[in-house]
Scaffold this active site. Structure first.
Site, PDB file in Angstrom:
ATOM      1  N   ARG A   1      41.905  41.246 100.063  1.00  0.00           N
ATOM      2  CA  ARG A   1      41.889  39.919 100.674  1.00  0.00           C
ATOM      3  C   ARG A   1      40.848  38.978 100.066  1.00  0.00           C
ATOM      4  O   ARG A   1      40.687  37.854 100.513  1.00  0.00           O
ATOM      5  CB  ARG A   1      41.642  40.040 102.180  1.00  0.00           C
ATOM      6  CG  ARG A   1      42.772  40.731 102.922  1.00  0.00           C
ATOM      7  CD  ARG A   1      44.109  40.053 102.676  1.00  0.00           C
ATOM      8  NE  ARG A   1      45.179  40.693 103.400  1.00  0.00           N
ATOM      9  CZ  ARG A   1      45.651  40.285 104.564  1.00  0.00           C
ATOM     10  NH1 ARG A   1      45.132  39.226 105.140  1.00  0.00           N
ATOM     11  NH2 ARG A   1      46.634  40.925 105.140  1.00  0.00           N
TER      12      ARG A   1
ATOM     13  N   LYS B   1      62.721  24.260 110.173  1.00  0.00           N
ATOM     14  CA  LYS B   1      61.841  25.415 110.368  1.00  0.00           C
ATOM     15  C   LYS B   1      62.023  26.439 109.252  1.00  0.00           C
ATOM     16  O   LYS B   1      61.054  26.932 108.665  1.00  0.00           O
ATOM     17  CB  LYS B   1      62.120  26.060 111.733  1.00  0.00           C
ATOM     18  CG  LYS B   1      61.300  27.327 112.007  1.00  0.00           C
ATOM     19  CD  LYS B   1      59.810  27.059 111.985  1.00  0.00           C
ATOM     20  CE  LYS B   1      58.988  28.335 112.134  1.00  0.00           C
ATOM     21  NZ  LYS B   1      59.125  28.939 113.469  1.00  0.00           N
ATOM     22  N   LEU B   2      63.270  26.751 108.936  1.00  0.00           N
ATOM     23  CA  LEU B   2      63.528  27.688 107.841  1.00  0.00           C
ATOM     24  C   LEU B   2      62.956  27.162 106.534  1.00  0.00           C
ATOM     25  O   LEU B   2      62.351  27.900 105.747  1.00  0.00           O
ATOM     26  CB  LEU B   2      65.033  27.926 107.682  1.00  0.00           C
ATOM     27  CG  LEU B   2      65.753  28.732 108.769  1.00  0.00           C
ATOM     28  CD1 LEU B   2      67.230  28.823 108.446  1.00  0.00           C
ATOM     29  CD2 LEU B   2      65.154  30.124 108.903  1.00  0.00           C
TER      30      LEU B   2
ATOM     31  N   VAL C   1      63.530  33.679 122.601  1.00  0.00           N
ATOM     32  CA  VAL C   1      63.729  35.120 122.416  1.00  0.00           C
ATOM     33  C   VAL C   1      63.677  35.455 120.929  1.00  0.00           C
ATOM     34  O   VAL C   1      63.738  34.580 120.066  1.00  0.00           O
ATOM     35  CB  VAL C   1      65.070  35.570 123.021  1.00  0.00           C
ATOM     36  CG1 VAL C   1      65.093  35.306 124.512  1.00  0.00           C
ATOM     37  CG2 VAL C   1      66.241  34.857 122.343  1.00  0.00           C
TER      38      VAL C   1
ATOM     39  N   ARG D   1      53.628  43.266 112.637  1.00  0.00           N
ATOM     40  CA  ARG D   1      54.946  43.135 112.010  1.00  0.00           C
ATOM     41  C   ARG D   1      54.814  42.714 110.551  1.00  0.00           C
ATOM     42  O   ARG D   1      54.141  41.750 110.238  1.00  0.00           O
ATOM     43  CB  ARG D   1      55.798  42.137 112.793  1.00  0.00           C
ATOM     44  CG  ARG D   1      56.262  42.653 114.138  1.00  0.00           C
ATOM     45  CD  ARG D   1      56.957  41.574 114.949  1.00  0.00           C
ATOM     46  NE  ARG D   1      56.028  40.546 115.404  1.00  0.00           N
ATOM     47  CZ  ARG D   1      56.392  39.514 116.158  1.00  0.00           C
ATOM     48  NH1 ARG D   1      57.648  39.373 116.519  1.00  0.00           N
ATOM     49  NH2 ARG D   1      55.492  38.619 116.531  1.00  0.00           N
TER      50      ARG D   1
ATOM     51  N   VAL E   1      55.862  33.290 120.692  1.00  0.00           N
ATOM     52  CA  VAL E   1      56.185  31.873 120.793  1.00  0.00           C
ATOM     53  C   VAL E   1      56.279  31.441 122.250  1.00  0.00           C
ATOM     54  O   VAL E   1      55.638  30.479 122.677  1.00  0.00           O
ATOM     55  CB  VAL E   1      57.499  31.557 120.052  1.00  0.00           C
ATOM     56  CG1 VAL E   1      57.947  30.133 120.334  1.00  0.00           C
ATOM     57  CG2 VAL E   1      57.319  31.762 118.553  1.00  0.00           C
TER      58      VAL E   1
ATOM     59  N   CYS F   1      57.736  35.970 110.700  1.00  0.00           N
ATOM     60  CA  CYS F   1      58.499  34.761 110.339  1.00  0.00           C
ATOM     61  C   CYS F   1      58.891  34.642 108.876  1.00  0.00           C
ATOM     62  O   CYS F   1      60.071  34.514 108.558  1.00  0.00           O
ATOM     63  CB  CYS F   1      57.701  33.513 110.747  1.00  0.00           C
ATOM     64  SG  CYS F   1      57.569  33.307 112.536  1.00  0.00           S
TER      65      CYS F   1
END
Length: 560
Positions: A536, A298-299, A121, A439, A45, A369
């Site tokens: 996929r 955002k959440l 961060v 991740r 980010v 995320c």
């Protein structure tokens, strides 16, 4: 600094900067120098959004400095091998680096000079203690805030860029206010005086004084007023970029949210940040709202996307049993205007990128995320004693994990109920195409499941390094099994070498190049029967069947 109290005119009719005034606003004109923007955190980010900001803002108007405690990461940003891969990012960084974009490890200077500080961060899911496995780890946020408090001698706008739980701004404000320092114009840092250009001279310069209106002068505050209190205004400005399309997401955002307290100072801070974005974002896409609404937005956005992904994944399992085609189902549902095609089919319009459900069929949702934010929402719901709400969102996570485990079980069943001693090739290790971020990648789950069954694994990914792959295996397996697993894992730089003498190929990432491979050539050098498991839905299954492959795909039951 731009301002101490952001507004000093008590006339309520004059305490707003009008749209017309914003349109002609120039930071250099007001400050007699460029605006200093600091990003704390040089990850995905921070690194990407700061680079695009520097690229779109005039060099003489805005200087962007990115700092991070990880000197290796900073060195990478200053090299020809950036720490992250994102289409278009390298060109942007090289164009502005050393001009109005700087990557440094000197926190003290960057914070001391900054007018606006973006906190970007990491906020990973906690691994221990209260809320472990669900709550966000906020220790990096607090360290950054305390660093800001200890170094600031001038008022600043502090911007939450990281995804944080609701009301985190309250904690940030409490720490900053408890540690705010009286201004001293003779202060120095690291035994080196850092000079601010005095902008008080603007009020005494008759030529410049005539150039500004009274409302414009409100933003001109003397940086060097002795013994004035340092004021911090906290804003929430969540980032909605998606890895793989991050540069375009920032260049052409659907919206830019700026949340702030609806006080005189809060509204003024929102206007200042809005002006910074207006260098490239249309005014109608810059949305100002309450501070807590911006934090929760955002959440909520990520949770709703994750919910739709889990919904389509649940239906893919049903399709496999009854013979329906999940792609046809997705297409037909997308024709309903209430649902819309933008979240069902890949398309590019006005350089906007939309989500393709096929991209999520195997992976569910990966990356840094979606899972983290849904778990955070679960934790918040339980914290506020809303167990039914928490369970609802927890089921989104459950379905995501189910899709991956079902896929692996199908590999086991189709390979005659035994994988031990067989060689399986993995195409793709990143969690999605056009990134080297691993991740929460589904490939990790697939690889470890196959290794536990005794398989030999051969991996090819066009961007993910062998070092990263081995680190991911180590971090996600029992340490006593690591050496054995690594001895049965090989990483290749060619898809053809990786597939040689394999029993099966598993598509774990939707890299474009996997659709252009010469699969007939690959088939000729594989052990027979040769299997392909398309996780996929990117391959031409009919052609693969004609070549001789046994084909399996998510959400489909083949009759041919």
């Amino acid at each position: 600094m731009i301002c101490n109290s952001f507004l000093i005119n008590e006339n309520e009719n004059e305490n707003q900067i009008t749209n017309n005034e914003l349109n002609k606003f120039s930071f250099k004109k007001y400050l007699n120098r460029p605006l200093n923007v600091c990003y704390i955190g040089a990850g995905y980010v921070g690194g990407t959004s700061s680079s695009v900001m520097a690229y779109k803002c005039p060099i003489d108007e805005v200087i962007v400095t990115v700092c991070d405690v990880d000197t290796e990461k900073i060195n990478a940003w200053n090299s020809n091998n950036l720490p992250i891969y994102e289409p278009g990012l390298e060109e942007i960084v090289k164009d502005r680096r050393g001009k109005n974009l700087f990557f440094i490890s000197d926190f003290d200077k960057a914070i001391y000079l900054a007018d606006i500080i973006f906190i970007s961060v990491g906020t990973p899911t906690k691994k221990r203690g209260i809320g472990a496995g669900q709550a966000a780890e906020l220790s990096f946020i607090e360290k950054a805030v305390r660093k800001i408090a200890s170094l600031s001698r001038n008022s600043k706008i502090i911007v939450e860029k990281s995804t944080v739980p609701c009301r985190t701004a309250e904690n940030i404000r409490a720490i900053l206010n408890a540690n705010q320092i009286k201004n001293n114009k003779n202060d120095n840092i690291n035994n080196k005086e850092i000079n601010y250009i005095s902008i008080s001279s603007l009020s005494s310069n008759s030529t410049l004084n005539e150039e500004f209106s009274d409302s414009e002068k409100q933003i001109i505050i003397d940086n060097n007023t002795e013994n004035s209190s340092v004021h911090f205004e906290i804003l929430s400005n969540p980032e909605f970029l998606a890895e793989g399309t991050a540069v375009n997401d920032i260049l052409y955002p659907d919206r830019v949210l700026i949340g702030g307290l609806q006080t005189k100072e809060g509204i003024e801070a929102q206007n200042i940040l809005s002006q910074l974005y207006s260098f490239w974002v249309p005014e109608e896409k810059i949305i100002k709202m309450g501070l807590w609404s911006a934090e929760l937005s955002k959440l909520t956005a990520n949770a709703l996307l994750a919910q739709r992904i889990s919904s389509i994944n649940s239906l893919s399992a049903l399709c496999e049993e009854i013979g329906s085609d999940i792609q046809e189902i997705s297409y037909s549902c997308g024709l309903d205007s209430r649902i819309g095609p933008k979240f069902l089919n890949a398309s590019v319009a006005n350089i906007q990128f939309y989500i393709n459900y096929n991209d999520f069929i195997l992976k569910g949702f990966g990356g840094s995320c979606f899972k983290k934010d849904v778990l955070n929402l679960v934790y918040l719901s339980n914290y506020y004693k809303l167990p039914e709400v928490a369970e609802y969102w927890n089921q989104v996570i459950t379905m995501n994990e189910y899709r991956k485990s079902r896929f692996v079980k199908n590999i086991f069943n189709k390979l005659f109920n035994t994988i031990s001693g067989k060689t399986i090739t993995i195409f793709g290790f990143s969690f999605k195409k056009n990134t080297k971020d691993t991740r929460e990648s589904p490939a990790i789950t697939v690889v470890l499941s196959l290794l536990r069954e005794g398989a030999f694994i051969k991996i090819y990914d066009p961007k993910v390094s062998e070092k990263q792959i081995k680190n991911d295996i180590m971090e996600n397996c029992d340490i006593q099994n690591y050496n054995e697993y690594i001895s049965r894992t090989e990483v290749y730089s060619s898809c053809y070498e990786a597939a040689d003498s394999s029993n099966a190929i598993v598509i774990c990432t939707e890299w474009d190049e996997f659709t252009f491979i010469d699969y007939r050539r690959i088939y000729n050098f594989m052990l027979k029967p040769a299997f392909i498991f398309d996780g996929r839905l990117i391959l031409n299954h009919k052609k693969l069947k004609e070549i001789g492959f046994f084909v399996e795909a998510i959400g489909k039951k083949f009759d041919f």
